[in-house]
Enzyme design. Structure first.
Site, PDB file in Angstrom:
ATOM      1  N   HIS A 229       0.872  -1.167   0.000  1.00 21.74           N
ATOM      2  CA  HIS A 229       0.000   0.000   0.000  1.00 21.74           C
ATOM      3  C   HIS A 229       0.910   1.218   0.000  1.00 21.74           C
ATOM      4  CE1 HIS A 229      -2.322   3.090   2.082  1.00 21.74           C
ATOM      5  NE2 HIS A 229      -1.724   2.853   3.218  1.00 21.74           N
ATOM      6  N   TYR A 263      -5.898   9.005   2.189  1.00 24.83           N
ATOM      7  CA  TYR A 263      -5.927   9.598   3.525  1.00 24.83           C
ATOM      8  C   TYR A 263      -4.680  10.448   3.732  1.00 24.83           C
ATOM      9  CZ  TYR A 263      -2.783   5.767   4.988  1.00 24.83           C
ATOM     10  OH  TYR A 263      -1.740   4.896   5.108  1.00 24.83           O
ATOM     11  N   ASP A 558     -27.696 -20.722  18.696  1.00 29.19           N
ATOM     12  CA  ASP A 558     -28.952 -21.417  18.977  1.00 29.19           C
ATOM     13  C   ASP A 558     -29.120 -22.525  17.955  1.00 29.19           C
ATOM     14  OD1 ASP A 558     -29.547 -19.700  16.841  1.00 29.19           O
ATOM     15  OD2 ASP A 558     -31.566 -19.264  17.554  1.00 29.19           O
TER      16      ASP A 558
HETATM   17  P1  FAD Z   1       4.079  -6.404  12.328  1.00 26.95           P
HETATM   18  O1  FAD Z   1       4.328  -5.026  12.772  1.00 26.95           O
HETATM   19  O2  FAD Z   1       4.385  -6.726  10.918  1.00 26.95           O
HETATM   20  O3  FAD Z   1       4.879  -7.344  13.295  1.00 26.95           O
HETATM   21  C1  FAD Z   1       5.096  -8.694  13.024  1.00 26.95           C
HETATM   22  C2  FAD Z   1       6.492  -9.018  13.470  1.00 26.95           C
HETATM   23  O4  FAD Z   1       6.668 -10.418  13.372  1.00 26.95           O
HETATM   24  C3  FAD Z   1       7.550  -8.367  12.621  1.00 26.95           C
HETATM   25  O5  FAD Z   1       8.303  -7.477  13.396  1.00 26.95           O
HETATM   26  C4  FAD Z   1       8.356  -9.530  12.091  1.00 26.95           C
HETATM   27  O6  FAD Z   1       9.722  -9.268  12.044  1.00 26.95           O
HETATM   28  C5  FAD Z   1       8.020 -10.631  13.075  1.00 26.95           C
HETATM   29  N1  FAD Z   1       8.164 -11.958  12.486  1.00 26.95           N
HETATM   30  C6  FAD Z   1       7.526 -12.449  11.403  1.00 26.95           C
HETATM   31  N2  FAD Z   1       7.930 -13.695  11.139  1.00 26.95           N
HETATM   32  C7  FAD Z   1       8.832 -14.018  12.087  1.00 26.95           C
HETATM   33  C8  FAD Z   1       9.617 -15.167  12.358  1.00 26.95           C
HETATM   34  N3  FAD Z   1       9.553 -16.261  11.592  1.00 26.95           N
HETATM   35  N4  FAD Z   1      10.452 -15.133  13.426  1.00 26.95           N
HETATM   36  C9  FAD Z   1      10.524 -14.046  14.206  1.00 26.95           C
HETATM   37  N5  FAD Z   1       9.818 -12.934  13.998  1.00 26.95           N
HETATM   38  C10 FAD Z   1       8.983 -12.917  12.947  1.00 26.95           C
HETATM   39  N6  FAD Z   1      -2.804   0.688  10.439  1.00 26.95           N
HETATM   40  C11 FAD Z   1      -3.546   1.599  11.098  1.00 26.95           C
HETATM   41  O7  FAD Z   1      -4.254   1.253  12.028  1.00 26.95           O
HETATM   42  N7  FAD Z   1      -3.526   2.911  10.741  1.00 26.95           N
HETATM   43  C12 FAD Z   1      -2.767   3.351   9.713  1.00 26.95           C
HETATM   44  O8  FAD Z   1      -2.754   4.524   9.409  1.00 26.95           O
HETATM   45  C13 FAD Z   1      -1.998   2.418   9.001  1.00 26.95           C
HETATM   46  N8  FAD Z   1      -1.263   2.807   7.931  1.00 26.95           N
HETATM   47  C14 FAD Z   1      -0.450   1.916   7.322  1.00 26.95           C
HETATM   48  C15 FAD Z   1       0.372   2.382   6.304  1.00 26.95           C
HETATM   49  C16 FAD Z   1       1.269   1.516   5.707  1.00 26.95           C
HETATM   50  C17 FAD Z   1       2.138   2.019   4.616  1.00 26.95           C
HETATM   51  C18 FAD Z   1       1.325   0.164   6.115  1.00 26.95           C
HETATM   52  C19 FAD Z   1       2.268  -0.803   5.509  1.00 26.95           C
HETATM   53  C20 FAD Z   1       0.461  -0.304   7.100  1.00 26.95           C
HETATM   54  C21 FAD Z   1      -0.438   0.566   7.712  1.00 26.95           C
HETATM   55  N9  FAD Z   1      -1.286   0.143   8.721  1.00 26.95           N
HETATM   56  C22 FAD Z   1      -2.036   1.068   9.404  1.00 26.95           C
HETATM   57  C23 FAD Z   1      -1.404  -1.279   9.088  1.00 26.95           C
HETATM   58  C24 FAD Z   1      -0.555  -1.590  10.287  1.00 26.95           C
HETATM   59  O9  FAD Z   1       0.712  -1.090  10.113  1.00 26.95           O
HETATM   60  C25 FAD Z   1      -0.461  -3.088  10.543  1.00 26.95           C
HETATM   61  O10 FAD Z   1      -1.713  -3.655  10.412  1.00 26.95           O
HETATM   62  C26 FAD Z   1       0.081  -3.384  11.918  1.00 26.95           C
HETATM   63  O11 FAD Z   1       1.249  -2.659  12.160  1.00 26.95           O
HETATM   64  C27 FAD Z   1       0.373  -4.856  12.084  1.00 26.95           C
HETATM   65  O12 FAD Z   1       0.998  -5.072  13.312  1.00 26.95           O
HETATM   66  P2  FAD Z   1       1.522  -6.510  13.700  1.00 26.95           P
HETATM   67  O13 FAD Z   1       2.132  -6.404  15.035  1.00 26.95           O
HETATM   68  O14 FAD Z   1       0.443  -7.484  13.505  1.00 26.95           O
HETATM   69  O15 FAD Z   1       2.568  -6.873  12.566  1.00 26.95           O
HETATM   70  N1  THG Z   2     -33.825 -24.637  11.186  1.00 29.83           N
HETATM   71  C1  THG Z   2     -33.116 -25.612  11.767  1.00 29.83           C
HETATM   72  N2  THG Z   2     -32.100 -25.338  12.591  1.00 29.83           N
HETATM   73  C2  THG Z   2     -31.745 -24.054  12.838  1.00 29.83           C
HETATM   74  C3  THG Z   2     -32.469 -22.997  12.267  1.00 29.83           C
HETATM   75  C4  THG Z   2     -33.530 -23.324  11.406  1.00 29.83           C
HETATM   76  N3  THG Z   2     -30.692 -23.785  13.623  1.00 29.83           N
HETATM   77  C5  THG Z   2     -30.138 -22.473  13.670  1.00 29.83           C
HETATM   78  C6  THG Z   2     -31.234 -21.443  13.663  1.00 29.83           C
HETATM   79  N4  THG Z   2     -32.140 -21.693  12.554  1.00 29.83           N
HETATM   80  C7  THG Z   2     -31.985 -21.568  14.963  1.00 29.83           C
HETATM   81  N5  THG Z   2     -33.018 -20.571  15.118  1.00 29.83           N
HETATM   82  C8  THG Z   2     -34.333 -20.862  15.325  1.00 29.83           C
HETATM   83  C9  THG Z   2     -35.119 -19.894  15.917  1.00 29.83           C
HETATM   84  C10 THG Z   2     -36.440 -20.157  16.214  1.00 29.83           C
HETATM   85  C11 THG Z   2     -36.990 -21.399  15.907  1.00 29.83           C
HETATM   86  C12 THG Z   2     -36.233 -22.337  15.267  1.00 29.83           C
HETATM   87  C13 THG Z   2     -34.875 -22.083  14.982  1.00 29.83           C
HETATM   88  C14 THG Z   2     -38.391 -21.717  16.293  1.00 29.83           C
HETATM   89  N6  THG Z   2     -38.804 -21.268  17.486  1.00 29.83           N
HETATM   90  C15 THG Z   2     -40.145 -21.498  17.996  1.00 29.83           C
HETATM   91  C16 THG Z   2     -40.531 -20.367  18.938  1.00 29.83           C
HETATM   92  O1  THG Z   2     -39.654 -19.646  19.383  1.00 29.83           O
HETATM   93  O2  THG Z   2     -41.703 -20.235  19.184  1.00 29.83           O
HETATM   94  C17 THG Z   2     -40.290 -22.799  18.723  1.00 29.83           C
HETATM   95  C18 THG Z   2     -39.450 -22.916  19.941  1.00 29.83           C
HETATM   96  C19 THG Z   2     -39.786 -24.138  20.771  1.00 29.83           C
HETATM   97  O3  THG Z   2     -40.812 -24.780  20.545  1.00 29.83           O
HETATM   98  O4  THG Z   2     -38.979 -24.418  21.681  1.00 29.83           O
HETATM   99  O5  THG Z   2     -39.080 -22.376  15.586  1.00 29.83           O
HETATM  100  O6  THG Z   2     -34.188 -22.455  10.807  1.00 29.83           O
HETATM  101  N7  THG Z   2     -33.409 -26.868  11.524  1.00 29.83           N
END
Ligand code: FAD
Ligand code: THG
Length: 824
Positions: A229, A263, A558
């Site tokens: 980026h 930005y 659920d």
């Molecule tokens: P990293 O900082 O990459 O750290 C990972 C570390 O793991 C590294 O230091 C590496 O050396 C180590 N490592 C990897 N493999 C090994 C290994 N095998 N052995 C030992 N060490 C290892 N984010 C924002 O929130 N705001 C911003 O404005 C923003 N701007 C950005 C602009 C740029 C140009 C870039 C590149 C990124 C930007 N980001 C921004 C994103 C942000 O920088 C990253 O998402 C964040 O820093 C990731 O942090 P991290 O600790 O996960 O990874």
């Molecule tokens: N069908 C089947 N499984 C499911 C869903 C489904 N699992 C995940 C999700 N959907 C579960 N959610 C619901 C929510 C409500 C009901 C069924 C699944 C339902 N409720 C009735 C009630 O609240 O009146 C009966 C409850 C009861 O008698 O205890 O029917 O879509 N297979």
């Protein structure tokens, strides 16, 4: 929070970027002090993404969890010091709109901010100019000002957190390259480096974009794509000379110009510019040079000027002062993109003790670190993490091809206005049900979910909508049909007609994507009894609605559990996380299998459902012989099916399951038999409306691990006296709910909201909408919201694109409270 322990298990964190440093701080703060952080590069800037991140922190996101992570980062870094200065500079944030679409979207975003508790204000062009004098305000419709956003000082924050963690006993070892992960019997035992082996009970990969490389050492998929980026800095600008305030480097809000994927921030008298406007520049994590071999740093590639050229024009268009300026330096910096843009967190099930804290922005780093530390120390994070949990990916979403294609697309879309229903464009189709060909013939309009093609409505039903319109009933069922363009996107009045047909006649719904698990074996009943809240010790042939709780009584899912034989259960579940959770707990005498892909399901629902199905089988489908929430294995024509009598849409009918090979035959059999009853195929748009009218919760939207059954209104599925189960003791200790999942009806029959909007009680934000849909039978939009307990009849307001829409707390269920439509 846990009590302070000293020592704790041996933890090795791989990576001393902002995530690894934050995690060491959070773990040691919780008494896990035996923490070793390893990095291949030199400290404190070992050459990963953190080493040169400009540190912009915009907190507002459609994900409530991401916003909570970011808010904690702001709070924590604001209180941390390095070199006598705070690690967060609260210059505020300003997002500009240069198109009417973006301006509308900023109104929606202001709503998200209110829902998640972020201070935000929509401001006009003049105020934008005041906040950022270099902006040409004639180009701007307005902006969203978030005064508490700002700049994280990423490397100083690493140093400050490192120091605190060190003081509690953690060690940080640089110039240690991890080359292998030792395991024994499904658990991690040690981390191997070029300078020795480190025994470990827990290993966390905080390796940033090297995640897939470390993952491969452990045999664990890390679905992320590293992409470069562009980030550039101008030469000093006379306009900015002396502008920075008492805090270093910047005083004006961080600025976003998302209509052109740009930005900005200040660096003293220079402007730093980040661009997502260029083509995706993927990097292969496996061939990234080592620190000493890299030209600059491993995460930094040479600036490709030609990719930046169009953005530079856009910068000068918005900030005319830049016409006199030059780009002085730039680089292509690498960081991680997952298939859905969210982080990858959690413990691997196949390799216990191996954790991921991957694909995390600086913005979310402290919040992520806290959540992962809670998870490791307390066994559970206090925030709902389902949209960040690494178990969320389906098998079909783990292939390198998928990860590459989706990761690149996330980069392209990072600043786009994304509709909540917007499906991915590629790769499609990926997963289709056996009915796909018929759905296409009927003009299905497909959206996508979990990789599945899911019909939202069928163009073949357009005449039904026309019919309603001709009768003058369309307005009655769909709120005048004059939807605003946002609510009208991925929607059609045909959905109203499909809902109508389901309530009046009969419709086929493709339920194939509904996750199905088969649980068998001598221990199956005892296992499901222990894992879930309702009593499943009922006769074979019964179906039970039940909940999966975590140890704190939070709702993990659920389920419907059909007991098909004494030792054989079919479980209807929600996300892939359900399978993972059950597999983690399953004893040796239980066999657990996800049968979703090899099977399919049609829901046949509506008052004529029995008339449709009965002639196809010799079994008695009468209410007396085949009651509500009962199961039967039978044949419909040539097709063996498992029939469950239940309905998420609140109508008489069955879910009919068969194997994938017989799916098309099942569909055709039902279709033929349904002709004389006017059967239609209906889609998810109608489905969602019907389920909300019935008040059936959608897990992940309406309720999560942050909620107890009482709060979510599903306490009826808990049997406290059935014996012990996961979460039971926590429920016993729980007090009166302080908030409730509350049904609202919008007062104006023409109004709609879509979900995540803030709800105002007595003029102040008091909660947020979880899901919403027009209720075509009720003639009002239904919205469920988390709110403090309110009497039914209380008036509230839902904010939709800046407008306060009046709504009233309703009594549940909104539709058919006597269940006369289902139990007959
Ligand atoms: P990293 O900082 O990459 O750290 C990972 C570390 O793991 C590294 O230091 C590496 O050396 C180590 N490592 C990897 N493999 C090994 C290994 N095998 N052995 C030992 N060490 C290892 N984010 C924002 O929130 N705001 C911003 O404005 C923003 N701007 C950005 C602009 C740029 C140009 C870039 C590149 C990124 C930007 N980001 C921004 C994103 C942000 O920088 C990253 O998402 C964040 O820093 C990731 O942090 P991290 O600790 O996960 O990874
Ligand atoms: N069908 C089947 N499984 C499911 C869903 C489904 N699992 C995940 C999700 N959907 C579960 N959610 C619901 C929510 C409500 C009901 C069924 C699944 C339902 N409720 C009735 C009630 O609240 O009146 C009966 C409850 C009861 O008698 O205890 O029917 O879509 N297979």
């Amino acid at each position: 929070m846990s009590g302070i322990r000293t020592g704790g298990p041996r933890v090795v964190v791989i990576g001393a970027g902002v995530v690894g440093c934050s995690l060491a701080d959070e773990l040691t703060a919780r008494g896990w002090t035996d923490v070793t952080v390893l990095d291949q590069g030199p400290l404190p800037a070992p050459g990963g993404s953190t080493s040169h991140a400009p540190g912009l922190v915009f907190r507002t996101s459609p994900s409530r969890t991401l916003t909570a992570f970011a808010s904690y980062t702001v709070e924590k870094f604001g209180a941390l010091e390095a070199d006598g200065l705070p690690c967060f500079n609260a210059v505020g944030g300003l997002e500009l709109a240069t198109t009417p679409e973006r301006w509308a979207d900023l109104h929606r975003k202001a709503g998200l901010a209110a829902s998640w508790g972020v201070r935000a204000e929509l401001v006009g062009p003049a105020r934008c100019k005041e906040l950022w004098p270099l902006v040409d305000e004639t180009k701007v419709y307005g902006g969203l000002h978030t005064p508490d956003d700002g700049l994280a000082r990423a490397v100083p924050a690493c140093r400050a957190q490192m120091e605190r963690a060190r003081a509690r006993g953690a060690r940080f070892l640089d110039r240690h390259t991890v080359t292998g992960i030792e395991r024994d019997d499904g658990r991690v035992t040690a981390v191997i480096t070029d300078r020795g082996t480190f025994p470990a009970d827990h290993v966390v990969s905080a390796a940033g974009f090297w995640g897939p490389v470390v993952g491969r050492m452990a045999g664990v998929d890390v679905p992320l794509l590293p992409l470069a980026h562009q980030y550039a800095r101008t030469a000093p600008l006379p306009e900015l000379a002396g502008a920075a305030g008492p805090l270093p480097e910047a005083s004006r809000p961080i600025l976003r110009f998302q209509d052109r994927d740009l930005y900005f921030r200040e660096h003293h008298d220079r402007i730093g510019i980040g661009s997502y406007a260029h083509r995706p520049l993927p990097v292969d994590a496996f061939t990234v040079p080592a620190y000493d071999d890299a030209e600059d740093m491993p995460s930094s590639y040479p600036f490709t000027e030609e990719d930046f050229a169009p953005s530079w024009e856009d910068c000068r268009w918005l900030l005319p002062a830049l016409k006199e300026a030059e780009i002085e330096e730039g680089f292509n910096g690498v960081f991680s993109f997952t298939p859905d843009g969210m982080p990858g967190l959690g413990e691997s099930r196949v390799l216990r003790g191996f954790w991921l804290a991957e694909a995390v922005w600086v913005t979310h780093s402290a919040g992520v670190a806290r959540a992962v530390a809670e998870w490791m120390v307390d066994g559970r994070p206090s925030l709902d993490l389902h949209d960040c949990d690494l178990t969320r990916f389906e098998d079909a979403q783990r292939s390198p091809a998928y990860v590459a294609e989706r990761g690149a697309q996330q980069f392209v879309e990072v600043y786009d206005v994304i509709h909540p229903l917007q499906p991915m464009e590629r790769p499609r189709p990926l997963r289709v049900s056996p009915f796909y060909a018929r759905q296409q013939e009927l003009g299905a309009v497909f959206l996508e979910g979990g990789g599945w093609e899911r019909p939202h409505w069928y163009e073949a039903n357009a005449p039904l909508a026309d019919g309603l319109r001709a009768e003058g009933r369309l307005t009655e069922v769909m709120g005048l049909g004059e939807r605003d363009p946002w609510a009208a996107r991925h929607w059609s009045p045909i959905a109203a007609a499909e809902a109508r047909a389901t309530r009046e006649k009969v419709a086929l719904y493709d339920m194939t994507p509904l996750r199905r698990l088969e649980v068998t074996g001598p221990g199956a009943l005892a296992f499901l009894q222990r894992m879930t809240t309702n009593n499943l010790a009922r006769k074979p042939g019964s179906v039970t609605y039940t909940l999966l709780l975590d140890a704190a009584g939070g709702i993990r899912s659920d389920l419907t559990v059909a007991r098909l034989a004494p030792d054989r259960f079919q479980v209807g579940a929600n996300s892939p996380a359900d399978l993972d959770w059950l597999l983690r707990h399953a004893p040796a005498d239980v066999r657990l299998r996800d049968i979703t892909s090899g099977t399919c399901c049609v829901g046949v629902w509506g008052p004529l459902a029995r008339a449709l199905v009965q002639p196809l089988t010799r079994d008695d489908f009468s209410h007396e012989a085949f009651g509500y929430f009962k199961a039967k294995e039978t044949c419909l024509g040539h097709v063996p099916v498992t029939a469950l009598r239940l309905s998420y849409v609140g109508e008489l009918g069955w879910e009919l399951y068969t194997t994938a090979d017989l799916g098309l035959r099942l569909w055709d059999t039902l279709w033929e038999a349904g002709r004389e009853h006017g059967v239609i195929a209906a889609g998810r748009s109608a489905f969602n409306s019907l389920r909300l009218e019935k008040g059936y919760r959608a897990w992940g939207h309406d309720m999560t691990t942050e909620h107890t059954p009482e709060e979510a209104g599903v306490g009826f599925a808990v049997r406290m006296n059935k014996g012990d189960f996961v979460g039971r003791s926590a429920l016993e200790a729980a007090g009166e709910p302080a908030r409730k999942l509350t049904p609202l009806l919008l007062d104006d029959p023409a109004a709609v909201v879509l979900g995540k909007e803030p709800v105002y009680v007595d003029g102040s934000p008091a909660g947020y909408v979880t899901s919403a849909s027009y209720g075509y039978t009720l003639g009002r939009c239904v919205a469920y919201a988390w709110l403090p307990p309110l009497e039914s009849g209380t008036g509230v307001h839902v904010e939709y694109f800046g407008e306060k829409v009046p709504a009233t707390v309703a009594e549940e269920p909104l539709f058919d409270p006597e269940m006369t439509r289902i139990r007959r």
